[in-house]
Design a protein around this motif. Structure first.
Motif, short mmCIF file in Angstrom:
data_model
loop_
_atom_site.label_atom_id
_atom_site.label_comp_id
_atom_site.label_asym_id
_atom_site.label_seq_id
_atom_site.Cartn_x
_atom_site.Cartn_y
_atom_site.Cartn_z
N GLU A 57 -4.92 5.07 2.85
CA GLU A 57 -5.46 4.65 4.14
C GLU A 57 -4.96 5.56 5.26
O GLU A 57 -5.64 5.77 6.26
CB GLU A 57 -5.05 3.20 4.43
CG GLU A 57 -5.85 2.18 3.66
CD GLU A 57 -7.28 2.07 4.15
OE1 GLU A 57 -7.48 1.63 5.28
OE2 GLU A 57 -8.20 2.43 3.40
N ALA A 58 -3.74 6.07 5.10
CA ALA A 58 -3.19 6.97 6.11
C ALA A 58 -3.84 8.35 6.04
O ALA A 58 -3.58 9.20 6.88
CB ALA A 58 -1.68 7.08 5.95
N GLY A 59 -4.68 8.56 5.03
CA GLY A 59 -5.47 9.78 5.03
C GLY A 59 -5.29 10.71 3.85
O GLY A 59 -5.87 11.79 3.83
N ALA A 103 -5.36 13.96 6.50
CA ALA A 103 -6.07 13.10 7.45
C ALA A 103 -6.75 13.95 8.52
O ALA A 103 -7.91 13.70 8.90
CB ALA A 103 -5.10 12.12 8.10
#
Lengths: 558, 138
Positions: free
Chosen positions: A246-248, A450
């Motif tokens: 999710e953080a990339g 990200a």
């Protein structure tokens, strides 16, 4: 996998097809400049047996429920029973979330998953100054065992399994769950569920750390050790790639960093004097199901094979269960768009399908409105129904690991495994995960990915429907969930009553005992269990531990 | 020809929220666009954010929250800036901010709120344009 004559004929045919393909391209060029997965792995226009010529069926794939578990960790997979449908939920007070839990169970959900608010996750009581404005917002507010009792009212803990997304105060919530079970006559050996307890990824990506890394790892080992001896059906950790994804980060990085964290936990437990087969069967994992369909299926298969090999070859595990990578999946929150939010139902559906084809043990499907707010009951129902449609209508559950043998998926599985191994070597060279966090290496790798991804969107190298193409003018969304603004006051009032009613002396002596044990090398769990029974709050227990261990300070680099 | 003054930006994460993918991406984008960027890291109190804004002498303050605490945190930061005579600083917000909350945040002095899916170039352009307008006024 093929004899030499056949291989030559295939190579010959592939060459001829390639010529035709080039001719075709000369007339009509390909739709995009280059084809690659969302993680940047190259994608070929066609895969043939030549792409999997190195594959040895028995060595690399085997059978479901057998080493190296590429085809699944259970012998019967979904023919026995479906994965656990487990929606992550929590908001407001324990009363609010208890209602949502019972609604989900009525709707056919088969397991519970608790989302706690940030003060609970960071070890502050609801009336702490830093909790102002945060109480009950991203999850349910829990201050003491009383709140947890309300949360599980009318829910049979011997029949349902519960996952708790709690990390720094994982020992306290495990102790509270034990206490609630005890009150209802359900012993530790009967309780089923998972405590996330994965502190490493908090420093890397998720941010709910409290203590410095080393004492935090000691608490993790204490929980793993306690559960190994007392809670045979409890997963004492859920080693999570989800939040890093999710953080990339990419699919390869997700598996690599998760497995590297897993290795670190096993080593920590071994250093604490535990045996590998004593603890490894209760380790569980947590991954994302992102948007690139085949890459995700390959990722899950590769992750199983990598973990099985590491447990056998590196840690010499003997118990077959030690090598089984059992995992929960959540569809990718970062793939949800605030624009044209109903499209998220489709995104989530495809992601969930990849999770099922990949062989998950439990699944959360995101609700379509989650780029805007916490989900409404209606949105959650659609999300759960998405899983039920896959399970009951699509027919994909009838055959175990149905994507096996696809030249494309097998090649991607191999490729991911190879690239993950390279990352693992790099992390070893740095000295392991903890130095790799302290030097910012892992965080930097994730931030690079990200930023690269965002640039691809902005240059339209990657299309996000409704965001950088096919936009429409749309009215502001309506009917979003609003958490009551008064939850903070409600919790403060509950705390005031609690502090009046409980025995101060017992609380104080139980906290003193935690302080003593924290300074020793004894397991912290028994002392925390006593404090929880005396109705000490999460804030009070964490304050003692903060006092002994100190606090972690996050980095300011980007 | 005088060299254009480099724009200084403080990016802050007030509250307990740990979601920092967005701020890190924006920080890099602003830096690549030639701005000087300072990031506070996670878990800043409103007082700490105001203090850092003063100490770093920035032109722009960007606040990010995805935990739903913005209605509590952002106005307190604005109040702190006013008390220390820093109301001229351009303040922008971002994260998961429901539409209904935006008018009150703007009344508190936050110039614009950027939600999920925002192009970083739109933020860069907004900063340049607003700082230019301010210079023109002064």
């Amino acid at each position: 996998m093929f004899n030499r004559d056949e291989a030559e004929a295939i190579a010959d045919g592939f060459g001829k097809w390639g010529e035709n393909f080039q001719e075709q391209l000369a007339k009509a060029p390909e739709a995009t400049a280059r084809f690659e997965t969302i993680s940047g792995l190259p994608v070929n226009p066609l895969y043939t047996p030549a792409d999997v010529s190195g594959l040895d069926y028995l060595r690399d794939l085997g059978f479901p429920g057998q080493y190296p578990y590429t085809r699944g960790v259970q012998t019967d997979m979904y023919r026995g029973r479906f994965w656990t449908m487990r929606q992550y939920a929590g908001f407001g007070s324990a009363e609010d979330t208890n209602r949502r839990f019972r609604y989900l169970l009525e709707q056919g959900q088969t397991g519970l998953s608790v989302a706690f608010d940030l003060p609970t996750q960071i070890g502050y009581d609801s009336d702490h100054p830093l909790a102002l404005g945060e109480v009950g917002k991203v999850g349910v507010a829990i201050d003491s065992v009383r709140d947890l009792g309300v949360l599980f009212e009318q829910i049979p803990l011997d029949q349902v399994s519960t996952s708790m997304t709690i990390n720094s105060p994982a020992a306290i919530l495990t102790a509270m769950y034990l206490a609630i079970g005890g009150r209802n006559g359900i012993g530790p050996e009967q309780l089923r569920g998972t405590v996330q307890n994965d502190i490493l990824k908090e420093y890397i990506a998720r941010g709910t750390y409290i203590f410095p890394i080393r004492p935090a790892m000691r608490i993790v080992a204490d929980i793993i050790g306690f559960c190994a001896k007392n809670m045979p059906q409890w997963n004492s950790i859920s080693i999570s790639g989800y939040h890093m994804r999710e953080a990339g980060c990419t699919a390869v990085q997700e598996v690599a960093f998760t497995v590297a964290d897993g290795i670190t936990y096993v080593e920590t437990a071994l250093n604490a004097g535990l045996g590998v087969d004593e603890i490894a069967p209760r380790l569980s994992f947590f991954f994302a199901a992102h948007q690139d369909f085949f890459e995700e299926i390959a990722k899950f298969r590769a992750a199983r094979r990598i973990w099985a090999r590491i447990m056998k070859e590196r840690f010499k595990a003997k118990d077959p269960r030690s090598g089984m990578l059992r995992y929960h999946v959540q569809t990718a929150g970062c793939s949800l768009t605030a624009q044209q939010p109903f499209l998220n139902i489709l995104r989530t559906g495809y992601e969930a399908l990849s999770a099922v084809l990949g062989g998950c043990q439990s699944l959360h499907t995101n609700s379509y409105d989650e780029a805007l707010a916490l989900p409404t009951e209606e949105a959650v129902q659609i999300a759960l129904r998405t899983q039920q449609i896959i399970a009951y209508e699509t027919g994909v559950t009838g055959t175990i690991d149905p994507m096996a043998g696809s030249y494309c998926v097998e090649q991607m599985t191999d490729r991911i495994e190879t690239e993950v191994e390279e990352y693992l070597k790099r992390i070893e060279q740095i000295g392991g995960v903890i130095p790799a966090i302290e030097t910012g290496y892992i965080q930097g790798e994730i931030a690079n990915s990200a930023y690269g991804y965002q640039k691809k969107i902005e240059t339209k190298d990657r299309i996000v429907v409704g965001v950088n193409q096919f936009q429409i003018d749309e009215p502001p969304p309506e009917g979003l969930l609003k958490v009551r603004q008064t939850v903070g006051e409600l919790q403060s009032e509950k705390l005031r009553i609690l502090r009046n009613e409980r025995s101060d002396g017992t609380v104080r002596s139980s906290l003193d005992e935690i302080r003593r044990v924290a300074r020793s090398t004894e397991n912290l769990m028994p002392a925390i269990i006593e404090a929880v029974k005396a109705e000490a709050t999460i804030g009070e227990i964490c304050d003692v531990l903060r006092d002994v261990f100190g606090e972690y300070r996050g980095s300011k680099s980007f | 020809m005088t060299k254009e003054k480099t724009i200084r930006v403080l990016i802050a994460k007030p509250g307990l929220d740990g979601h920092d993918r967005g701020v890190k991406v924006i920080a890099r984008a602003l830096r690549d666009a030639g701005m000087e960027v300072i990031y506070t890291g996670l878990r800043q109190t409103p007082e700490q954010v105001v203090g850092a804004t003063e100490q770093e002498d920035v032109d722009v303050l960007m606040l990010s929250s995805l935990s739903g605490a913005h209605n509590h945190l952002f106005p307190r930061i604005m109040e702190g800036l006013r008390k220390r005579n820093m109301s001229d600083i351009l303040v922008l917000g971002g994260g998961i901010i429901p539409q209904d909350d935006i008018p009150a945040l703007k009344t508190a002095g936050i110039r614009e709120i950027f939600g999920p899916g925002t192009d970083t170039r739109a933020i860069i352009a907004f900063v340049r344009e607003n700082l230019m307008r301010r210079q023109a006024r002064s």
